[in-house]
Design an enzyme around this catalytic site. Structure first.
Site, PDB file in Angstrom:
ATOM      1  N   ASP A   1      26.932 -71.449 -22.924  1.00  0.00           N
ATOM      2  CA  ASP A   1      27.158 -70.107 -22.389  1.00  0.00           C
ATOM      3  C   ASP A   1      27.636 -70.297 -20.955  1.00  0.00           C
ATOM      4  O   ASP A   1      26.844 -70.551 -20.052  1.00  0.00           O
ATOM      5  CB  ASP A   1      25.863 -69.300 -22.440  1.00  0.00           C
ATOM      6  CG  ASP A   1      26.005 -67.921 -21.782  1.00  0.00           C
ATOM      7  OD1 ASP A   1      27.137 -67.542 -21.416  1.00  0.00           O
ATOM      8  OD2 ASP A   1      24.979 -67.228 -21.632  1.00  0.00           O
TER       9      ASP A   1
ATOM     10  N   LYS B   1      33.866 -67.042 -12.922  1.00  0.00           N
ATOM     11  CA  LYS B   1      34.291 -66.548 -14.241  1.00  0.00           C
ATOM     12  C   LYS B   1      35.130 -65.280 -14.116  1.00  0.00           C
ATOM     13  O   LYS B   1      36.004 -65.019 -14.940  1.00  0.00           O
ATOM     14  CB  LYS B   1      33.050 -66.289 -15.100  1.00  0.00           C
ATOM     15  CG  LYS B   1      33.333 -65.842 -16.527  1.00  0.00           C
ATOM     16  CD  LYS B   1      32.027 -65.771 -17.308  1.00  0.00           C
ATOM     17  CE  LYS B   1      32.216 -65.270 -18.722  1.00  0.00           C
ATOM     18  NZ  LYS B   1      30.949 -65.269 -19.485  1.00  0.00           N
TER      19      LYS B   1
ATOM     20  N   ASP C   1      25.927 -56.172 -24.355  1.00  0.00           N
ATOM     21  CA  ASP C   1      25.861 -57.403 -23.550  1.00  0.00           C
ATOM     22  C   ASP C   1      26.312 -57.116 -22.124  1.00  0.00           C
ATOM     23  O   ASP C   1      27.512 -57.014 -21.843  1.00  0.00           O
ATOM     24  CB  ASP C   1      26.752 -58.463 -24.198  1.00  0.00           C
ATOM     25  CG  ASP C   1      26.683 -59.809 -23.479  1.00  0.00           C
ATOM     26  OD1 ASP C   1      26.016 -59.892 -22.431  1.00  0.00           O
ATOM     27  OD2 ASP C   1      27.310 -60.769 -23.959  1.00  0.00           O
TER      28      ASP C   1
ATOM     29  N   GLU D   1      30.674 -63.614 -27.166  1.00  0.00           N
ATOM     30  CA  GLU D   1      29.261 -63.585 -26.779  1.00  0.00           C
ATOM     31  C   GLU D   1      28.407 -62.652 -27.638  1.00  0.00           C
ATOM     32  O   GLU D   1      27.304 -63.037 -28.050  1.00  0.00           O
ATOM     33  CB  GLU D   1      29.155 -63.229 -25.290  1.00  0.00           C
ATOM     34  CG  GLU D   1      29.637 -64.370 -24.394  1.00  0.00           C
ATOM     35  CD  GLU D   1      29.863 -63.952 -22.953  1.00  0.00           C
ATOM     36  OE1 GLU D   1      29.580 -62.783 -22.610  1.00  0.00           O
ATOM     37  OE2 GLU D   1      30.345 -64.785 -22.149  1.00  0.00           O
TER      38      GLU D   1
END
Length: 624
Positions: A26, A88, A209, A187
């Site tokens: 992850d 990210k 999420d 994800e």
């Protein structure tokens, strides 16, 4: 006498399948984790100090070394320009995209070179791909130590709403870290696997999420061993980082900073804002203190009520994609069997309260929201590497935005609609517009609107070597292929000769997420207007085709086959059509095309008769 079972030296014992080393990663905005399946159970792997979470922070030190994680995070206050966090958010983005995020970032960006944004450090300019690879190297080392050998493959998770450029950047970072990527897994899908929603839980599940820098909402249906993503939506520029920044701005305003905060102070206040957010998950109030530029100390208190008021607009922003995903999937809220909460930001009580209220059910929070995605990735990696060949679970993800090509008149022909299950391959035939055309430019676009100008350009390439034919005679087959990672390949082939050209879509940077949101909102708000504009452009393109063909015919045979009065009538109708093409009335253009067709039909018939007579001249009947 006892029998001994003997195997080759160094090989697996006969009758036993050798366990291959695989891991799930992850790669998060705030923290990253690596997990693997050991003794039949998926677990996240800690470092030497027993810490499972690796802060996604990289520092380029004065001695030339690179620090990752806790050590880098600790140095971020005194060395903010050389310590990169939340990288990210910049994956697959250009400088212009980053600037549209409209936030203050505590480091310096290099001048835009037309590609992915780069960050200035003492070690030189570093791209988000390079920074991310340093995080992946540490996670790789952690897994190889735990598994006592080199990794043979990994599954890396990405936000469902990552576009093609962001996915490609993630794969590039993994390759730079020396990792073999078995698959990029969305994800929310990884979280569903970790929760074991495939274990007899038939029906529709929602996965909400909200991580450090991204938000995804996905609807998944599990039926007879198939995990199908019905629809997905979200924002890869919305998450816990934004909550930290809102709280940090509030602290700076309370302390009287205004716009004076330097990079070091901004980092310090952001850190304090994050700690306050985490503390308010359980506490009702938290004490704060910040040193002002003049050296004095500001002390204050942030209570949960004020915190909720600050973050409410961001939480409400997550509910718009929730509404959209229900509409896209054609699912009513009552049909949702359960809502799975993923990401550290879902620990915030107000988030759970609003999501539970929206879906009218108690959110599922059984697994640590920080670890659930990595665990799901590890389970999937174990299957893909071949350790569970009998596992029959099939994961079917979707493309987040429609993919198509530009056609004449600046129109978009959608080849793969959004929320199409991947992997997928779709082909469509196109043809040439002009006589003798030997090349075609293919413009690949992404978005939901009818005109190219309202969508995002992904790539351009050319197909050359088309045999010269009359307009409309050539047959060009354009094939779009999206693999299981969500990456796109486009091929164009002329069917009669087999001449072909293709491109692997690797744009230099990706979609700005506010732009994605705007695209989808605009596609709904302007649906009727878009249809009208498309119809107008189609009529204009058809008119141009008719006029070009008729002008060529008049130039070749008009004087020979037409009386002066006939030619005048045709030219008048031609002029009227040409004039109407500059107007915005599709019906009028269509009527003018029909009128021109009526007055020019006798001329077309004479040309046909004349062509046949010339073709038959001097030939005997038996030869024909």
């Amino acid at each position: 006498m006892a029998l001994l079972q003997i195997s080759e030296p160094g090989g697996a014992p006969a009758g036993r399948v050798q366990h291959r080393r695989a891991a799930g990663i992850d790669l998060g905005t705030t923290n990253s984790l690596v997990a693997t399946v050991m003794d039949g159970h998926a677990r996240t792997l800690p470092d030497e100090a027993g810490r499972h979470l690796l802060p996604s922070v990289v520092r380029y030190a004065p001695d030339g070394s690179v620090a990752v994680g806790i050590e880098a995070q600790a140095a971020s206050f005194e060395d903010p320009l050389n310590t990169v966090a939340s990288v990210k958010r910049f994956m697959g983005r250009g400088l212009a995209d980053v600037q549209t995020l409209g936030k203050r970032f505590p480091y310096e960006f290099a001048a835009d070179g037309g590609g992915m944004v780069k960050i200035r450090t003492r070690a030189g300019e570093r791209s988000p791909v390079e920074v991310s690879s340093e995080i992946l190297k540490v996670l790789k080392g952690r897994a190889e130590k735990a598994l006592d050998g080199p990794l043979e493959g990994v599954v890396i998770t990405v936000p469902a709403y990552f576009d093609d450029a962001q996915r490609q950047a993630t794969k590039d970072a993994a390759r730079l870290a020396g990792l073999n990527v078995l698959r990029l897994l969305n994800e929310p899908t990884a979280a569903a696997v970790a929760y074991g929603l495939d274990k007899g839980a038939e029906g529709v599940h929602a996965v909400y999420d909200l991580g450090g820098g991204t938000f995804d909402i996905s609807l998944l249906r599990f039926s007879r061993g198939v995990f199908e993503v019905l629809a997905t939506a979200g924002d890869s520029a919305l998450g816990g980082d934004d909550i930290d920044r809102i709280v940090a701005e509030w602290i700076l305003a309370q302390a009287g900073f205004g716009g004076e905060a330097g990079h070091g102070v901004l980092r310090q206040v952001l850190h304090q804002a994050r700690e306050a957010k985490e503390a308010l998950t359980a506490a009702e109030r938290v004490a704060l203190e910040v040193q002002r530029p003049d050296g004095s100390l500001w002390e204050g208190v942030l209570d949960r009520e004020t915190f909720t008021h600050l973050v409410a607009p961001l939480v409400e922003r997550t509910l718009a994609p929730c509404r959209r995903v229900l509409r896209d999937a054609g699912i009513r809220r009552e049909e949702i069997r359960e809502v799975v909460m993923v990401g550290g930001s879902t620990r915030i009580p107000y988030v759970r309260e609003r999501v539970g209220g929206f879906f009218a059910c108690e959110p599922h929070v059984d697994i640590d929201p920080d670890k659930v995605v990595a665990i799901g990735a590890a389970l999937q990696a174990d299957v893909l590497i071949g350790n569970k060949p009998s596992d029959e679970m099939l994961l079917l993800d979707v493309v987040p935005l429609s993919l198509g090509i530009e056609t004449m008149g600046g129109l978009v022909e959608k080849i793969i609609p959004r929320n199409t299950t991947i992997p997928v391959s779709r082909a469509q035939e196109f043809t040439t517009f002009k006589d003798g055309q030997t090349a075609m430019s293919i413009h690949v676009v992404q978005g939901e609107r009818e005109l190219v100008s309202d969508n995002r350009s992904l790539a351009r390439f050319e197909l050359r070597g088309i045999p010269p034919m009359a307009a409309g005679a050539a047959r060009i087959q354009v094939t779009f292929q999206v693999d299981a990672d969500g990456l796109l390949n486009v091929t164009a082939r002329e069917t009669s000769t087999g001449v072909a050209s293709h491109i692997e879509i690797k744009p230099s940077y990706g979609l700005d997420e506010s732009e994605i949101e705007r695209m989808l909102k605009d596609s709904y708000a302007h649906a009727r207007e878009d249809v009208a504009r498309r119809r107008l452009r189609e009529q204009q393109v058809e008119a141009e085709r008719v006029m070009d063909a008729l002008r060529a015919a008049l130039a070749a045979d008009g004087d020979r086959l037409l009386a002066p009065g006939e030619r005048t009538e045709i030219e008048a109708a031609l002029a009227r059509l040409e004039s109407l093409c500059r107007e915005d009335d599709a019906d009028a253009i269509k009527s003018a095309i029909e009128a021109l067709d009526r007055v020019s039909t006798p001329f077309a018939a004479r040309r046909m008769d004349d062509s046949i007579k010339r073709a038959l001249a001097g030939q005997r009947l038996e030869e024909i």
